[in-house]
Design a protein around this motif. Structure first.
Motif, mmCIF file in Angstrom:
data_model
loop_
_atom_site.group_PDB
_atom_site.id
_atom_site.type_symbol
_atom_site.label_atom_id
_atom_site.label_comp_id
_atom_site.label_asym_id
_atom_site.label_seq_id
_atom_site.Cartn_x
_atom_site.Cartn_y
_atom_site.Cartn_z
ATOM 1 N N VAL A 39 4.733 -2.152 4.718
ATOM 2 C CA VAL A 39 4.942 -2.294 3.523
ATOM 3 C C VAL A 39 4.100 -2.526 2.146
ATOM 4 O O VAL A 39 4.213 -3.882 2.638
ATOM 5 C CB VAL A 39 6.116 -2.796 2.826
ATOM 6 N N ILE A 40 3.541 -2.348 1.217
ATOM 7 C CA ILE A 40 2.649 -3.120 0.249
ATOM 8 C C ILE A 40 3.864 -3.111 -0.902
ATOM 9 O O ILE A 40 4.710 -2.591 -1.667
ATOM 10 C CB ILE A 40 1.783 -2.441 -0.475
ATOM 11 N N ALA A 41 4.072 -4.689 -1.418
ATOM 12 C CA ALA A 41 5.557 -4.886 -2.298
ATOM 13 C C ALA A 41 5.116 -5.913 -3.097
ATOM 14 O O ALA A 41 4.186 -6.569 -2.292
ATOM 15 C CB ALA A 41 6.770 -4.658 -1.680
ATOM 16 N N HIS A 42 5.575 -6.657 -3.920
ATOM 17 C CA HIS A 42 5.738 -6.985 -5.254
ATOM 18 C C HIS A 42 7.012 -8.243 -5.183
ATOM 19 O O HIS A 42 7.026 -8.931 -5.598
ATOM 20 C CB HIS A 42 5.453 -7.326 -6.167
ATOM 21 N N ASN A 43 8.504 -6.709 -5.326
ATOM 22 C CA ASN A 43 9.574 -7.332 -5.369
ATOM 23 C C ASN A 43 10.719 -7.885 -3.648
ATOM 24 O O ASN A 43 10.453 -7.374 -2.453
ATOM 25 C CB ASN A 43 10.224 -5.680 -6.016
ATOM 26 N N LEU A 44 10.723 -8.954 -4.227
ATOM 27 C CA LEU A 44 10.947 -9.641 -2.926
ATOM 28 C C LEU A 44 12.235 -9.560 -2.529
ATOM 29 O O LEU A 44 11.889 -9.663 -1.388
ATOM 30 C CB LEU A 44 10.451 -10.979 -2.852
ATOM 31 N N ALA A 45 12.968 -9.039 -3.281
ATOM 32 C CA ALA A 45 14.505 -8.281 -2.878
ATOM 33 C C ALA A 45 14.132 -7.189 -1.945
ATOM 34 O O ALA A 45 14.564 -6.888 -0.827
ATOM 35 C CB ALA A 45 15.128 -8.063 -3.722
ATOM 36 N N THR A 46 13.346 -6.505 -2.156
ATOM 37 C CA THR A 46 13.095 -5.323 -1.766
ATOM 38 C C THR A 46 12.260 -5.576 -0.131
ATOM 39 O O THR A 46 12.946 -5.087 0.967
ATOM 40 C CB THR A 46 11.801 -4.291 -2.617
ATOM 41 N N THR A 98 -6.218 -3.462 1.822
ATOM 42 C CA THR A 98 -6.482 -3.576 2.845
ATOM 43 C C THR A 98 -4.931 -1.976 3.213
ATOM 44 O O THR A 98 -5.493 -1.591 4.684
ATOM 45 C CB THR A 98 -5.053 -5.050 3.560
ATOM 46 N N ALA A 99 -4.193 -2.230 3.185
ATOM 47 C CA ALA A 99 -3.430 -0.171 3.207
ATOM 48 C C ALA A 99 -4.350 0.863 3.513
ATOM 49 O O ALA A 99 -4.525 0.924 3.929
ATOM 50 C CB ALA A 99 -2.479 0.215 2.412
ATOM 51 N N LYS A 100 -5.381 0.593 2.599
ATOM 52 C CA LYS A 100 -6.223 1.419 2.714
ATOM 53 C C LYS A 100 -7.117 1.886 2.939
ATOM 54 O O LYS A 100 -7.983 2.725 4.038
ATOM 55 C CB LYS A 100 -6.923 1.659 1.091
ATOM 56 N N ALA A 101 -7.911 0.480 4.124
ATOM 57 C CA ALA A 101 -8.719 0.971 5.151
ATOM 58 C C ALA A 101 -7.656 0.500 6.202
ATOM 59 O O ALA A 101 -8.485 0.843 7.249
ATOM 60 C CB ALA A 101 -8.742 -1.318 5.616
ATOM 61 N N VAL A 102 -6.143 0.478 6.663
ATOM 62 C CA VAL A 102 -5.744 1.096 7.735
ATOM 63 C C VAL A 102 -5.649 2.670 7.458
ATOM 64 O O VAL A 102 -5.678 3.272 9.190
ATOM 65 C CB VAL A 102 -4.170 0.159 7.500
ATOM 66 N N LEU A 114 -7.511 4.212 6.641
ATOM 67 C CA LEU A 114 -9.172 5.151 6.415
ATOM 68 C C LEU A 114 -9.471 5.592 5.520
ATOM 69 O O LEU A 114 -10.744 6.389 4.968
ATOM 70 C CB LEU A 114 -8.924 6.019 8.031
ATOM 71 N N LEU A 115 -8.900 5.370 4.727
ATOM 72 C CA LEU A 115 -9.486 5.539 2.704
ATOM 73 C C LEU A 115 -10.878 4.748 2.203
ATOM 74 O O LEU A 115 -11.400 5.406 1.483
ATOM 75 C CB LEU A 115 -8.508 5.450 1.623
ATOM 76 N N GLU A 116 -10.989 3.840 2.945
ATOM 77 C CA GLU A 116 -11.811 2.094 2.518
ATOM 78 C C GLU A 116 -12.488 2.132 3.939
ATOM 79 O O GLU A 116 -11.319 1.692 5.187
ATOM 80 C CB GLU A 116 -11.414 1.575 2.188
ATOM 81 N N LYS A 117 -13.716 2.330 4.925
ATOM 82 C CA LYS A 117 -14.320 2.071 5.101
ATOM 83 C C LYS A 117 -14.487 -0.082 5.833
ATOM 84 O O LYS A 117 -14.775 -0.453 4.738
ATOM 85 C CB LYS A 117 -15.447 2.041 5.786
ATOM 86 N N SER A 177 3.694 7.039 14.172
ATOM 87 C CA SER A 177 4.226 6.576 15.134
ATOM 88 C C SER A 177 4.080 5.048 13.699
ATOM 89 O O SER A 177 4.543 3.887 13.848
ATOM 90 C CB SER A 177 3.997 5.947 15.917
ATOM 91 N N LEU A 178 3.558 4.234 12.808
ATOM 92 C CA LEU A 178 3.207 4.088 12.116
ATOM 93 C C LEU A 178 3.062 4.730 9.908
ATOM 94 O O LEU A 178 2.338 5.757 10.152
ATOM 95 C CB LEU A 178 1.804 3.151 11.813
ATOM 96 N N VAL A 179 4.008 4.655 9.297
ATOM 97 C CA VAL A 179 3.314 4.678 7.917
ATOM 98 C C VAL A 179 3.426 3.656 6.950
ATOM 99 O O VAL A 179 4.437 2.481 7.641
ATOM 100 C CB VAL A 179 5.222 5.314 7.767
ATOM 101 N N VAL A 180 2.354 3.924 6.320
ATOM 102 C CA VAL A 180 2.254 2.850 4.964
ATOM 103 C C VAL A 180 3.199 3.797 3.706
ATOM 104 O O VAL A 180 3.279 4.167 3.263
ATOM 105 C CB VAL A 180 0.647 3.080 4.845
ATOM 106 N N LEU A 181 3.561 2.223 3.594
ATOM 107 C CA LEU A 181 4.451 1.988 1.966
ATOM 108 C C LEU A 181 4.478 1.746 0.940
ATOM 109 O O LEU A 181 4.554 0.142 1.265
ATOM 110 C CB LEU A 181 6.214 2.168 2.191
ATOM 111 N N ASP A 182 3.563 2.292 0.143
ATOM 112 C CA ASP A 182 3.151 1.754 -1.150
ATOM 113 C C ASP A 182 3.683 1.671 -2.230
ATOM 114 O O ASP A 182 4.454 2.870 -2.578
ATOM 115 C CB ASP A 182 1.933 2.377 -1.208
#
Length: 320
Positions: free
Chosen positions: A207-214, A53-57, A59-62, A171-176
């Motif tokens: 934000v792409i994350a798996h740590n729920l505290a973060t 999903t992040a890659k689509a945002v 434009l690394l993936e169409k 205006s938008l930053v994707v944080l992986d």
């Protein structure tokens, strides 16, 4: 930023003629909104579709289908020149690993300046001034500009990566997974820095994350993903205090409470059986029913829709 019914399917081929024999449904109908100055986190196990999903945002993936709207414009209808001038500079990324995300042969000043050199016509003096401003904003000093990445700690490298991402005033930053590769003692510093910069520049974060505290510390809204779909979507505190989907409850049980806390509070830990099915052949009905501790017979046949249960809290579960 708004995503509408985004799908990304990858063909699976076989034989000498590379005939398509199936499709990997990595992302399968995801919709979300990232408000100005707010943070949306996508959460789930590996293979849930967060990074795709992040890659689509970015434009690394169409996307196979669906649309992404940025400031009211569908980016799929933008020309290459419009994307270069109106979209790509405004949407930047900070990668997970600060050791591999920058060229070891480049000095810090050149790493941070690269977006400015490529995308703007600023003079060398203007670029240098901007680089020093960015380094100061992320907590580094002017003398750091002449050093190489290997001379910095992991936390300092991530600060450099953040400075580079801010160079073009996005205006938008994707944080992986922005802090998962860092020492625990450094994570809070970087998360506080990101929140301070968000307030300063009115940034939006995906934000792409798996740590729920973060996630709980950084996010305004959270989307829980499972097997390419969003199964729960709510404001952060609402989701953590009143999780509705069994998968969300299992994630919180596994991540947020220690064994001692569960014993003290009398909470039974939720342990999911099995592993996530393959996106090549997802189960019919509810995709989570093969692992769900509350699954009913109708869950095997009925695919639940993401419905609003009040206050913008959405859940895809017929039992909720």
């Amino acid at each position: 930023m708004e995503g509408r019914d985004i799908r990304k399917h990858y063909p699976v081929t076989a034989g000498l003629l590379q005939r398509t024999v199936g499709w990997v449904r990595a992302v399968d109908g995801v919709s979300f909104t990232v408000e100005r100055g707010k943070t949306l986190s996508l959460v789930g196990e590996s293979g849930a579709g967060k990074t795709t999903t992040a890659k689509a945002v970015l434009l690394l993936e169409k996307p196979t289908s669906g649309s992404i709207l940025f400031e009211g414009k569908d980016i799929s209808h933008m020309s290459p020149s419009q994307l270069k001038s109106e979209y790509r500079p405004r949407v930047q990324a900070v990668q997970q690993n600060p050791w591999s995300s920058m060229n070891p042969r480049m000095r810090v000043r050149d790493i941070v300046a690269e977006p400015l050199v490529v995308n703007t016509g600023r003079s060398k003096q203007e670029v240098r001034k901007r680089v020093l401003e960015l380094l100061e904003q992320v907590g580094l000093m002017a003398e750091h500009a002449d050093r190489y990445p290997h001379e910095f700690s992991g936390g300092q490298r991530q600060r450099i990566a953040v400075a580079r991402a801010l160079a073009l005033n996005p205006s938008l930053v994707v944080l992986d997974e922005p802090v998962s590769a860092l020492d625990v003692s450094i994570r809070a510093q970087i998360m506080n820095l990101l929140k301070d910069l968000q307030d300063l520049h009115k940034l939006s974060y995906l934000v792409i994350a798996h740590n729920l505290a973060t996630v709980r510390f950084m996010s305004h809204t959270v989307a829980i993903m499972y097997l390419g779909q969003i199964v729960e979507y709510a404001e952060t505190e609402e989701l953590f205090l009143r999780p509705l989907h069994p998968y969300t409850k299992a994630l919180i049980s596994a991540s947020m409470l220690t064994l001692a806390e569960e014993t003290e509070l009398g909470i039974q830990p939720i342990v999911l059986s099995g592993e996530m099915p393959s996106p090549l052949n997802p189960p019919p009905g509810c995709r989570f029913h093969t692992r769900c501790f509350r699954a009913a017979p109708e869950c095997r046949d009925t695919a639940p829709e993401l419905r609003d249960v009040g206050g913008g809290h959405k859940v895809a579960c017929i039992q909720a």
